[in-house]
Every structure is written in C-alpha cells, then in structure tokens.
Design a protein around this motif. Structure first.
Motif, short mmCIF file in Angstrom:
data_model
loop_
_atom_site.label_atom_id
_atom_site.label_comp_id
_atom_site.label_asym_id
_atom_site.label_seq_id
_atom_site.Cartn_x
_atom_site.Cartn_y
_atom_site.Cartn_z
N LEU A 168 2.32 6.44 -1.50
CA LEU A 168 3.46 7.10 -2.15
C LEU A 168 3.76 6.40 -3.47
O LEU A 168 4.77 5.71 -3.61
N PRO A 169 2.90 6.53 -4.48
CA PRO A 169 3.08 5.78 -5.73
C PRO A 169 4.38 6.08 -6.45
O PRO A 169 4.83 5.27 -7.27
N GLU A 170 5.01 7.21 -6.13
CA GLU A 170 6.31 7.49 -6.75
C GLU A 170 7.38 6.50 -6.33
O GLU A 170 8.41 6.34 -7.01
N MET A 171 7.16 5.82 -5.20
CA MET A 171 8.13 4.83 -4.72
C MET A 171 8.24 3.65 -5.68
O MET A 171 9.29 3.00 -5.76
N LYS A 172 7.17 3.37 -6.40
CA LYS A 172 7.20 2.26 -7.36
C LYS A 172 8.31 2.47 -8.38
O LYS A 172 9.13 1.57 -8.62
N GLY A 173 8.38 3.66 -8.94
CA GLY A 173 9.44 3.97 -9.89
C GLY A 173 10.80 4.05 -9.24
O GLY A 173 11.80 3.61 -9.81
N ARG A 174 10.87 4.61 -8.05
CA ARG A 174 12.15 4.75 -7.35
C ARG A 174 12.77 3.39 -7.03
O ARG A 174 14.00 3.25 -6.99
N LEU A 175 11.91 2.39 -6.84
CA LEU A 175 12.41 1.04 -6.54
C LEU A 175 12.64 0.23 -7.82
O LEU A 175 13.06 -0.93 -7.75
N GLY A 176 12.36 0.82 -8.96
CA GLY A 176 12.66 0.15 -10.23
C GLY A 176 11.60 -0.80 -10.73
O GLY A 176 11.87 -1.66 -11.57
N VAL A 177 10.37 -0.65 -10.23
CA VAL A 177 9.28 -1.50 -10.71
C VAL A 177 8.65 -0.85 -11.94
O VAL A 177 8.28 0.32 -11.90
N PRO A 178 8.52 -1.58 -13.04
CA PRO A 178 7.95 -1.00 -14.27
C PRO A 178 6.55 -0.43 -14.05
O PRO A 178 5.76 -0.99 -13.29
N GLU A 179 6.25 0.64 -14.74
CA GLU A 179 4.97 1.31 -14.60
C GLU A 179 3.81 0.40 -14.98
O GLU A 179 2.71 0.48 -14.40
N TRP A 191 0.82 -1.21 0.00
CA TRP A 191 0.00 0.00 0.00
C TRP A 191 0.86 1.26 0.00
O TRP A 191 0.56 2.22 -0.70
N ALA A 192 1.92 1.24 0.79
CA ALA A 192 2.78 2.42 0.88
C ALA A 192 3.38 2.76 -0.49
O ALA A 192 3.43 3.93 -0.89
N PHE A 193 3.80 1.73 -1.22
CA PHE A 193 4.49 1.95 -2.49
C PHE A 193 3.57 2.16 -3.68
O PHE A 193 4.02 2.58 -4.75
N THR A 194 2.29 1.84 -3.53
CA THR A 194 1.38 1.93 -4.67
C THR A 194 0.20 2.88 -4.46
O THR A 194 -0.31 3.45 -5.42
N GLN A 195 -0.24 3.03 -3.21
CA GLN A 195 -1.40 3.86 -2.94
C GLN A 195 -1.06 5.17 -2.23
O GLN A 195 -1.60 6.22 -2.58
#
Length: 275
Positions: free
Chosen positions: A231-242, A225-229
C-alpha cells in the motif's frame, strides 16, 4: 557562520581540537585555535572540537560545553552493557496502554543522537505516539490489503499479506503490527550519503535505549513492506517524504511478557582476516 568561539582564559593550547577536527580546518598558527573564515563552509557540525576540549574552552554552532553531559564517571560497565544487549528480546506481546510521554520524549532524544553519514542529520523519525492513532493505521492497512485481495490483487511476492488480512478480519490476530500500541519508522533522503545504513543505526540506538527504559520492541519488516510495497499510498498518508528511502520500522510499547534469562545463541561465523 559556525560561531566557533574559544575562551582564551580557559584554553591551554593543547591542540586537541585541531587534531580531532574531521575536516582539518582548525588552525593553531596563532597559539589558540581558530577556523579561517574561508574554511568555515567545510565544517560538518560534528562538534568534536567542543567535546574533546579538556577544559571546556570551545563553543561552536551556538552550543556550549556546559550544556553537554559529562562522560567521566557516567558510563555503564562492560558487564552492564553486555547484559542489556544479551537480555533484549523481540517482543510480540504488549500491554494496551500508551507509553508515558516523558519516557517517549527521552527515548526519541537518544535515538536522534545516532550518527549519520557525513553528519548529515537528515533522517525523519515518524512516530505513532498514541495507541488510538495506531489502531486507526492498523484498521486502514488491513482494509487496504483486503480490498486489493478482492480486487486487482496483491503485488507479486506479497500475496501472503492476504492471509494477514483474513486473520485480522476473522480473529483480530494482528500479524503485521503484533498488537503494539506504537510504531517508529525511520527514513532517509535517497540522495544522502548513507540512506540505507543511517535508519538502521538510529533504530539500533532506539532499540537499546528502549530496553534500558523497560520497553519492548520488535523490528517490523511487515510494516515496512505494507507501507512501501503493498500500500505505497500509506507512505504519504503517514507524512514520509516521497524522496525518502523505505528505511525500517520498529513496533514498541510496554511489554506484556517478562523474560527471566538470556537465550543461548548458536555461534555465527567469525572470520579473522589474514592478509
């Protein structure tokens, strides 16, 4: 080219490879198995033809049977598997040290052997393998939550994340990541055959192997939830494809707790179908 090769001196023409071919493209018309060139594109790369061959006569995709693990005589007993599964616990207390690199490499190798829909094998395993990196992610996450709490506000339904940031800032209580030194986040392309199920299957492989290696794990919806809902910018910062789904995350590391016996679960509903 799928590089389907048969050692005719070893082949006993039993036809097991043809019978077990998921796509039904192996022919026995000429006595020994073959894949017509026009059907090669239908191969999904499952390697069943190689592993079902009793004499090790079949190779495919550059894979050779002698490089596989032999199954006969190497499987755990049902009692051993049952004990492993029933003794596994959600661990929320961890030693503050990195998991040995060789142990982690073995664990990730097993997890990446998990099946995927249509044998797509297109998952991404995003792993935090160093506790210093995990600490930096932890700090950035709580700082981002704190900033939102004091500014534009947290997303609806996730207001409770503000309390987790307060606990971290005032008492260093890590509700989100449970103080774990490592994280694994498995995601799948949204357009794959089973984008919701595949990460769960892979993480289940990971969890069971981690327990066998003496590691603790906890499934972490808070991290997802933290990385997607939140703070969604964390998804890109961690290198997960959009274009990847949210998947799921597991925290892991050497446990700082030892359980002495299994829990006694209440019965969950078992429904036997009569039709």
């Amino acid at each position: 080219m799928i590089d389907f090769c048969v050692d005719e001196s070893a082949c006993i023409q039993c036809g097991e490879c043809a019978k077990d071919c998921v796509m039904g493209i192996i022919s026995m018309d000429n006595g020994v198995p073959e894949v017509p060139a026009a059907k090669e594109a239908q191969c999904i790369g499952c390697q069943h033809c190689m592993v079902v061959c009793p004499t090790g006569a079949v190779s495919i995709l550059g894979k050779k049977p002698e490089d596989s693990l032999e199954i006969a005589g190497n499987l755990p007993t049902a009692d051993e598997v049952e004990m492993l599964l029933k003794s596994r616990r959600s661990v929320r207390r961890y030693r503050q040290e990195n998991v040995d690199r060789a142990v982690l490499a073995r664990l990730m190798d097993v997890a990446r052997n998990a099946p995927t829909g249509k044998n797509a094998m297109n998952l991404q395993f995003t792993v935090v393998d160093d506790m210093a990196t995990m600490q930096a992610i932890r700090e950035a996450t709580y700082a981002g939550i704190d900033e939102l709490s004091k500014g534009s506000g947290l997303p609806a339904g996730f207001e409770f994340f503000g309390t987790t940031a307060k606990l971290w800032n005032t008492r260093k209580v890590d509700i989100l990541f449970r103080g774990a030194p490592h994280l694994l986040w498995v995601t799948a392309p949204a357009d794959s055959a089973a984008p919701e199920a595949d990460p769960m299957i892979a993480l289940s492989y990971f969890e069971v192997m981690a327990a066998a290696l003496g590691l603790g794990t906890v499934w972490c919806g808070f991290a997802k939830w933290a990385f997607t809902q939140v703070l969604p910018e964390m998804k890109g910062r961690l290198g997960v494809p959009e274009n990847h789904t949210a998947g799921y995350a597991i925290m892991f590391g050497y446990p700082d707790v030892q359980y002495c016996r299994t829990v006694q679960r209440g019965d969950q509903k078992l429904h036997t179908v009569s039709f």
